[in-house]
Scaffold this active site. Structure first.
Site, PDB file in Angstrom:
ATOM      1  N   LYS A 152      14.951  -4.620 -85.162  1.00  0.00           N
ATOM      2  CA  LYS A 152      14.861  -5.936 -85.786  1.00  0.00           C
ATOM      3  C   LYS A 152      15.568  -6.951 -84.918  1.00  0.00           C
ATOM      4  O   LYS A 152      16.576  -6.653 -84.264  1.00  0.00           O
ATOM      5  CB  LYS A 152      15.530  -5.925 -87.176  1.00  0.00           C
ATOM      6  CG  LYS A 152      15.576  -7.305 -87.841  1.00  0.00           C
ATOM      7  CD  LYS A 152      16.375  -7.310 -89.134  1.00  0.00           C
ATOM      8  CE  LYS A 152      16.430  -8.746 -89.680  1.00  0.00           C
ATOM      9  NZ  LYS A 152      17.209  -8.824 -90.934  1.00  0.00           N
ATOM     10  N   GLU A 208      24.402 -16.687 -99.011  1.00  0.00           N
ATOM     11  CA  GLU A 208      24.813 -15.339 -98.603  1.00  0.00           C
ATOM     12  C   GLU A 208      26.318 -15.221 -98.365  1.00  0.00           C
ATOM     13  O   GLU A 208      26.888 -15.936 -97.540  1.00  0.00           O
ATOM     14  CB  GLU A 208      24.071 -14.928 -97.325  1.00  0.00           C
ATOM     15  CG  GLU A 208      24.347 -13.504 -96.896  1.00  0.00           C
ATOM     16  CD  GLU A 208      23.383 -13.003 -95.834  1.00  0.00           C
ATOM     17  OE1 GLU A 208      23.530 -11.859 -95.391  1.00  0.00           O
ATOM     18  OE2 GLU A 208      22.473 -13.765 -95.454  1.00  0.00           O
ATOM     19  N   GLU A 252      13.530  -3.850 -93.712  1.00  0.00           N
ATOM     20  CA  GLU A 252      14.420  -4.848 -93.114  1.00  0.00           C
ATOM     21  C   GLU A 252      15.737  -4.920 -93.877  1.00  0.00           C
ATOM     22  O   GLU A 252      16.823  -4.978 -93.284  1.00  0.00           O
ATOM     23  CB  GLU A 252      13.730  -6.223 -93.112  1.00  0.00           C
ATOM     24  CG  GLU A 252      14.595  -7.336 -92.537  1.00  0.00           C
ATOM     25  CD  GLU A 252      13.946  -8.705 -92.641  1.00  0.00           C
ATOM     26  OE1 GLU A 252      14.659  -9.693 -92.408  1.00  0.00           O
ATOM     27  OE2 GLU A 252      12.740  -8.784 -92.951  1.00  0.00           O
ATOM     28  N   GLU A 388       8.205 -19.245 -93.140  1.00  0.00           N
ATOM     29  CA  GLU A 388       9.476 -18.924 -93.787  1.00  0.00           C
ATOM     30  C   GLU A 388      10.593 -19.828 -93.265  1.00  0.00           C
ATOM     31  O   GLU A 388      11.416 -20.326 -94.040  1.00  0.00           O
ATOM     32  CB  GLU A 388       9.843 -17.459 -93.553  1.00  0.00           C
ATOM     33  CG  GLU A 388      11.163 -17.057 -94.202  1.00  0.00           C
ATOM     34  CD  GLU A 388      11.483 -15.588 -94.061  1.00  0.00           C
ATOM     35  OE1 GLU A 388      12.669 -15.255 -93.848  1.00  0.00           O
ATOM     36  OE2 GLU A 388      10.550 -14.761 -94.160  1.00  0.00           O
TER      37      GLU A 388
END
Length: 415
Positions: A152, A208, A252, A388
């Protein structure tokens, strides 16, 4: 802020109280648990190697504590890259600090009464990279994943606007849209620039939590796997349900959670990791999130030390970190600076909260640069990743009351 007001805040302030007294040049950080408003700079942590940051900060805080002052607090922001090739870490002790309760609905009412943040564009915004170049970066990342260079990586875009923006009003709007997240405004101006009134503010509304420490409790809430929300309720629900079942997004997410858990375990007597992620909603995005909770083994370990052990997580860099970070440096085409770094506070007891620096912008007197990224894994689609990043940029654009076309017509885009 006068001393009388400062002491009153320490006893009974709300996040809305602190927001009302925020002015450009101050520092503000708020979570669902606590809010802080700082004025003035007593001292800045001197430059040091990244590997020494946590120890230097802890020693600095303990020195202040031993001088008999109230519990000292360090605030600030650290960049995505700590190797000296980007923005410098900025951690400081404020001259005055007011502490209040966490963000609540009173912030929403305050924002509704606030006037526009006054953003007015004076020229065409600059996007880096362009939409086609970004899709090309995604295709290159997918090729590298097929070649097993990494599993990733995370590719982002920056959007620079020439505009005059009222930072206090923007901060209130962001806080009102982020009741369950982490809202911040960090003054980045050096002393000379501040005297000249040339403040530059790192401002944002991150969903987050990288790491929080409250006594022996450690908490991290990584997010990975996302999809833009829809204004249609039925479609929005379909997207949320689809995200929970997406093989690509669950993979992910697992990469991120496994890495965070591995980094936290050496500091914990025990660590609880939920077996499956849950949904987290922001006004523009659905995210997969997992809240990890641990019991700290050694109270001498500060929140900043553990946060730095986690940074950068695969949520903002990739996995494995070294080749993913190299790909970002080679492909992205701009300096992330503080975007995807960490922002927050740590006190002399070691407690603190550090959010991932997301949904953010650096705002100056006449311009602002916004940032957003997307995780790339096997199965990612270049156009969807582009969209996104656009959806994430709209968190800040909406708070600025700006409507912009951010990408080429989807129908003309190639995959």
């Amino acid at each position: 802020m006068n001393d009388r007001l400062h002491h009153a805040f320490l006893k009974q302030a709300s996040a809305a109280d602190l927001l009302q007294h925020y002015q450009t040049g101050a520092t503000f950080f708020a979570s669902p648990r606590r809010s802080l408003l700082a004025h003035g700079v007593k001292a800045v942590l001197p430059p040091c190697e990244a590997s020494q940051l946590a120890a230097k900060a802890a020693a600095w805080l303990q020195e202040a504590r031993q001088e008999g002052r109230p519990p000292a607090v360090l605030m600030g922001a650290l960049p995505f890259r700590l190797d000296g090739s980007s923005a410098s870490p900025y951690l400081y002790m404020p001259q005055q600090l007011a502490s209040g309760a966490g963000v609540d609905n009173a912030v929403t009412a305050l924002s509704q009464a606030e006037k526009s943040c006054g953003a007015q564009l004076s020229m065409t915004p600059l996007m880096q990279p362009t939409p086609e170049a970004y899709r090309g970066n995604v295709r290159s990342a997918l090729a590298a994943i097929r070649d097993s260079r990494f599993e990733k990586t995370v590719l982002s875009r920056s959007l620079t606007l020439d505009a005059k923006i009222a930072v206090p009003a923007l901060l209130q709007r962001l806080a009102a849209r982020n009741l369950r997240g982490y809202t911040f405004a960090i003054d980045l101006a050096d002393a000379a620039a501040a005297r000249a009134g040339a403040h530059r503010t790192l401002i944002g509304a991150s969903p987050e939590l990288l790491l929080a420490r409250y006594g022996r409790e450690l908490v991290s809430h990584p997010l990975a796997g996302s999809i833009p929300r829809s204004a249609d309720a039925a479609e929005d629900r379909r997207r949320a349900d689809g995200l929970l079942q997406s093989v690509k997004d669950l993979h992910e997410h697992a990469l991120v959670v496994d890495a965070v858990a591995a980094a936290m375990r050496p500091y914990c007597k025990n660590l609880k990791v939920p077996a499956a992620p849950s949904l987290l909603a922001t006004p523009t995005m659905w995210h997969l999130g997992t809240e990890l909770r641990g019991e700290l083994a050694d109270l001498a370990t500060t929140s900043l030390e553990v946060a730095l052990a986690l940074h950068p997580t695969p949520a903002v860099c990739g996995h494995p970190a070294a080749p993913a970070a190299k790909f970002i440096a080679d492909a992205e085409g701009f300096d992330r600076r503080y975007f995807a770094g960490l922002v927050g506070w740590c006190d002399s007891r070691g407690d603190g909260e550090w959010a991932v620096t997301l949904r953010c912008a650096e705002v100056g007197a006449d311009s602002a640069t916004l940032y957003a990224g997307a995780g790339i894994v096997a199965g990612s689609e270049p156009q969807l990743e582009l969209l996104e990043t656009s959806a994430k940029l709209r968190t800040m654009l909406a708070a600025m009351n700006l409507e912009l076309m951010l990408e080429d017509e989807p129908a003309k885009a190639t995959s």
